[in-house]
Design an enzyme around this catalytic site. Structure first.
Site, PDB file in Angstrom:
ATOM      1  CG  ASP A  68       1.898  12.797   1.014  1.00 12.17           C
ATOM      2  OD1 ASP A  68       2.136  12.821  -0.214  1.00 12.17           O
ATOM      3  OD2 ASP A  68       1.585  11.750   1.611  1.00 12.17           O
ATOM      4  CG  PHE A 101      -2.226   7.701   1.655  1.00 14.44           C
ATOM      5  CD1 PHE A 101      -3.148   7.366   0.678  1.00 14.44           C
ATOM      6  CD2 PHE A 101      -1.174   6.831   1.909  1.00 14.44           C
ATOM      7  CE1 PHE A 101      -3.022   6.181  -0.041  1.00 14.44           C
ATOM      8  CE2 PHE A 101      -1.035   5.645   1.193  1.00 14.44           C
ATOM      9  CZ  PHE A 101      -1.970   5.317   0.223  1.00 14.44           C
ATOM     10  NE  ARG A 113      -7.847   7.639  -6.371  1.00  9.56           N
ATOM     11  CZ  ARG A 113      -6.673   7.480  -5.775  1.00  9.56           C
ATOM     12  NH1 ARG A 113      -6.305   8.301  -4.815  1.00  9.56           N
ATOM     13  NH2 ARG A 113      -5.846   6.514  -6.137  1.00  9.56           N
ATOM     14  CE1 TYR A 161       2.801   5.148  -6.142  1.00  6.26           C
ATOM     15  CE2 TYR A 161       5.034   4.943  -5.324  1.00  6.26           C
ATOM     16  CZ  TYR A 161       3.683   5.042  -5.087  1.00  6.26           C
ATOM     17  OH  TYR A 161       3.216   5.051  -3.799  1.00  6.26           O
ATOM     18  CE  LYS A 162       0.346   8.388  -5.497  1.00 12.51           C
ATOM     19  NZ  LYS A 162      -0.458   7.160  -5.605  1.00 12.51           N
TER      20      LYS A 162
END
Length: 403
Positions: free
Chosen positions: A204, A127, A378, A229-230
């Site tokens: 991560d 990322f 996705r 927040y996912k």
């Protein structure tokens, strides 16, 4: 298609977690929300939780709430995330800053503790935040970056790591689940390989926490960072967490020396003396408001169990792959995720040259996946808030938009 619909409905009928679907706020006009791996949906109980906070904890107790609960919230909530989702014993996890800031803190602390080792290993497709922070630290400390070119679908393998780590490796930075393909890395084997070479490893966990059972302590992980927040549904901008294995406490020293990480916060000392344990990785005032929403989601995950969440994740993504095979592959769509459910996380990525425009059509029609450059969609499937029929309707909407 009728067989797929029957399969989706049967899976929903047999889903032991189906009762949790009603726990989330309805989104009028949204037919299928397939982006829970980027931003989880809010819980129905959240407005009451926020109102009670404003009315009582903040509005009535006022500054007294710092002494009564808020000062310890970063470590108490960190311990809870560790217990529910990370396989981490108490005293090793803290909720503090953004993912970027915590990555910086832990990377800098790790490389500074590895005297005589001048290389950071990182996957070239990791990322952007991870890569950018690693680049900045390498420049600050006069270190070298060693880029790994991993398979874009299978992700980083143990052999990739074994081929590059050596006596000069200070730190290896990897994602547990690849944000593009969803490939799930072998945490235990890779961590062991890094340790064999004398290096440290930072994982991560942004795309795995809350959907993949993660055994940080059992795998001997040194460091980890993840967002909330996912799959933890903490809301936009909710703070991240940092894990530092207890064996590194008192050895690693974080670089952003703020007053909340001091041993005696209210001594207002003339020089910085870090707190013991995980608390020293706090810098500024904890984002108390940002810690509220995730607490309800942790309740749900704990009630369901992270193992059951993972099993539903496999059936959701498995259905997406089966629907891809039958409905999308004939249209020239490519599968950009591992086929084996044991080798992927909670999302499935598919590719087609027209997907940038297709995504616009889907969003206009209330079907919400996300687009990933250059041509990927996705399908992010958050198990507690997503049904199998919803997944199927999303895949069929992709098919129709291509037609």
């Amino acid at each position: 298609m009728s067989d797929l619909l029957a399969l989706a409905r049967d899976l929903d009928a047999r889903d032991p977690l189906a009762s949790h679907l009603d726990a989330f706020v309805e989104a009028p006009g949204v037919a299928a929300y397939l982006d829970g791996n980027s931003l989880g949906r809010p819980l129905r109980e959240l407005p009451d939780r926020l109102a009670a906070f404003v009315r009582e904890d903040w509005g009535t107790r006022l500054i007294r709430s710092w002494d009564e609960q808020w000062m310890d919230l970063p470590t108490e909530l960190g311990d809870r995330i560790g217990r529910v989702a990370l396989g981490a014993a108490a005293g090793q996890t803290v909720v503090a800053d953004s993912t970027t800031v915590l990555l910086y803190k832990l990377m800098r602390a790790a490389v500074d503790a590895q005297a005589g080792r001048a290389e950071i290993v990182i996957e070239e497709g990791n990322f952007p935040t991870d890569r950018f922070v690693a680049e900045g630290i390498a420049a600050e400390r006069g270190m070298t970056l060693h880029w790994i070119a991993a398979d874009q679908i299978a992700g980083v393998q143990v052999a990739d790591i074994e081929a590059v780590v050596n006596e000069n490796t200070a730190l290896v930075v990897l994602s547990h689940v690849d944000y593009r393909s969803g490939a799930l890395a072998d945490m235990r084997a890779i961590t062991d390989a890094v340790h064999e070479a004398g290096g440290l490893v930072l994982w991560d966990l942004c795309h795995s926490v809350g959907v993949i059972p993660t055994e940080l302590d059992a795998c001997g992980v040194d460091l980890a960072v993840g967002c909330t927040y996912k799959y933890l549904n903490g809301g936009p901008g909710s703070p991240a967490f940092a894990y530092v294995n207890a064996r590194h406490h008192g050895v690693l020293r974080q670089p952003i020396q703020g007053w909340m990480g001091a041993g005696d916060v209210f001594a207002m000392g003339s020089a910085y003396a870090p707190a013991g344990g995980i608390r020293q990785f706090i810098s500024g005032t904890p984002p108390v408001l940002g810690m509220l929403a995730m607490q309800g989601m942790l309740d749900l995950i704990e009630a369901a169990s992270i193992g059951a969440v993972r099993e539903k994740s496999k059936t959701l993504t498995g259905l997406a792959v089966q629907a891809f095979d039958e409905e999308l592959a004939p249209l020239g769509v490519r599968l950009l995720s591992p086929r084996d459910a044991a080798q992927r996380g909670g999302h499935v990525t598919i590719g087609h040259p027209d997907f940038a425009e297709v995504t616009k059509t889907l969003w206009a029609d209330g079907v919400i996946p996300d687009f990933r450059f250059p041509d990927g969609i996705r399908l992010g499937l958050s198990p507690l808030s997503t049904s199998h029929e919803e997944v199927l309707s999303g895949v069929l909407a992709v098919r129709d938009a291509l037609g």
